[in-house]
Design a protein around this motif. Sequence first.
Motif, short mmCIF file in Angstrom:
data_model
loop_
_atom_site.label_atom_id
_atom_site.label_comp_id
_atom_site.label_asym_id
_atom_site.label_seq_id
_atom_site.Cartn_x
_atom_site.Cartn_y
_atom_site.Cartn_z
N ASP A 133 2.91 1.59 9.21
CA ASP A 133 2.14 2.28 8.17
C ASP A 133 1.70 3.65 8.69
O ASP A 133 1.83 4.67 8.00
CB ASP A 133 0.93 1.42 7.77
N ASP B 31 -4.08 6.76 8.00
CA ASP B 31 -4.11 5.34 8.34
C ASP B 31 -5.12 5.01 9.44
O ASP B 31 -5.03 3.98 10.07
CB ASP B 31 -2.70 4.86 8.73
N HIS C 274 -7.33 3.65 4.80
CA HIS C 274 -7.53 2.57 3.82
C HIS C 274 -8.32 1.41 4.42
O HIS C 274 -8.60 0.44 3.74
CB HIS C 274 -6.20 2.08 3.27
N HIS C 275 -8.65 1.51 5.70
CA HIS C 275 -9.41 0.43 6.34
C HIS C 275 -10.85 0.41 5.84
O HIS C 275 -11.36 1.40 5.34
CB HIS C 275 -9.37 0.58 7.86
N GLY D 265 -2.19 2.84 4.09
CA GLY D 265 -2.47 4.17 4.63
C GLY D 265 -1.49 5.19 4.06
O GLY D 265 -1.87 6.31 3.69
N ASP E 287 2.82 -2.89 6.11
CA ASP E 287 1.40 -3.13 6.37
C ASP E 287 0.92 -4.43 5.73
O ASP E 287 -0.23 -4.82 5.92
CB ASP E 287 0.56 -1.95 5.89
MN LIG Z 1 -2.45 0.64 7.64
#
Ligand SMILES: [Mn+2]
Length: 573
Positions: free
Chosen positions: A86, A140, A164-165, A194, A238
């Motif tokens: 990702d 990411d 995106h975490h 991500g 991912d």
């Molecule tokens: Mn990721």
Amino acid sequence: VISRRAIEITRREVQPELYDAFPADLDPVSRRVCAARRVRSSELKASLGSILPVGSLTGAQAAAEILADSFDRQPSLTVVGDFDADGATSTALMVSCLRAFGYERVNYLVPNRFSFGYGLSLGVAELAMQSKPDFIITVDNGITSVAGVARVTELGARVIITDHHLPGLVLPAAAAIVNPNLPGETFPSKSLAGVGVAFYVMAALARELSRRGVGPEERMTRAVAECLDLVALGTVADMVQLDSNNRVLVAEGLRRIRGRRCRLGLEALFAVAGRNPSSARASDLGFSIAPRLNAAGRLQDMSLGIECLLCSEMDDARVLAARLDTLNEERKQLQTRMTAEAGGQLRALDLQSGTGREAHCLFDAGWHEGIVGLVAGRVREVTGRPAIALARSEEAGMLKGSARSIDGIHIRDVLERIAPRVSGLHFGGHAMAAGVRLPVSSLETFRELFLAEIGLMLHGVTGDEVLWTDGPLNPDDLRADLAEQLQFLLPWGQGLPEPLFDNQFEICDQRILKDAHLKLQVRHVGGVQRIDAIAFNRAEPLGGTARLLYRLDVNDYGGRRRPQLVVEQVLSD
Ligand SMILES: [Mn+2]
């Protein structure tokens, strides 16, 4: 290895209203499969025009404006990526788009997992600032990099975070943050990968730059659309949920790959993997392409993978793809050896205590730190229990480990709870997977507390496996054309499982291939038509009848396309 988990079969429920809405020319089995996954008739035809609008990811517009404001000054931009697939696709996407838009000073940096670990850490921040960029753009990663962002700012650059975490309690003080999971962010798809976030940011920038007259909108947006192959690959790799937005992104990327409108690096990776891009499916990305890319991050340096994705000459792409393929072979060998050793440890533990344990914490001084996640995943799969595998780190006196969990056990919470009592423990991750770093001297304490904490939490969680199927097929459903329709119906993956059927069959004929696989001919109980079936990695013959869980596949051996059942589970009776 034989699964120790009880297996229970449950057939997916079909929603009649959804089923009835599908066009009559779609095979009833396909209708049933879609309706059981709550996919609507309109979603089967979805194209790029139906993705969530670019402006709806709030932070993307702010990031685009900051970058567009600086365009005339031609800033120096450093994209800071991550060492998984990702992260690599996100990096390649952003570098390609920024260059295509006319930014002339774009480079990237991907932290080496062995020297820096994950994210924009202090070390990575200082390394990235050596080339004195005006902007650092994370892809990411970065949402938890509070100290790294502060350091970059102190050294005189601005930071744009795209990630995106899940954010922590404190957000980094960046010039802009784009993340669908930010508190207050109204973007409906929280499962964007991500690379999906990077795609939305670049789409917003394309629009903003053309609005300011930097270039024609058509050319700018084409540069972004040309990256959909990367979006498909990163999203599948991912393992984010394939919600309706991700499904369209993946389907559009696959369409480009099948139309041979993908980048040379991907063409070359398909070639070394022995897969045909013209019939690319999500499973090719997940099982053939992503592991080759990830091998670079696991064993060496993800720059190799990113360079492959950025290649503009086919000869270079072939050379890099071949190197990735070699690394992947090395990865497989390491994984096979380490998994066998983990199996040995499990058997030794069984002899000691004789009963199943609630979790496993395995360490071997000869293990490779880039592979422990794969081993933990396998132990979890076999035992149905949370598992952590640890190896010596390249950092002296330290261990690195990777944990994989099961539904009902939030593994990051487990680590958080025991951390105050394990000296030198660092960790990060989410519910199902986490990474740890700890001193060798803390291993025994860690093991004891980790197992005890999970033991407390496991109360009421059985760990038994529920297998969901799409029910039985009739003899006249076992056709090659239906198999093909099912394969290309949707981009099967996370949250959108590939159709799996179950029937009771009579075993008409069987033989073992290469000491490893079981080749069968079966027929419905009381039926006449025989059909080929294969059970990979099963060398024991079956009795007179068996309940098979299978995918409907096509065997084109010898140029003839015939239906074949690929057996995933055998439930003898
Ligand atoms: Mn990721």
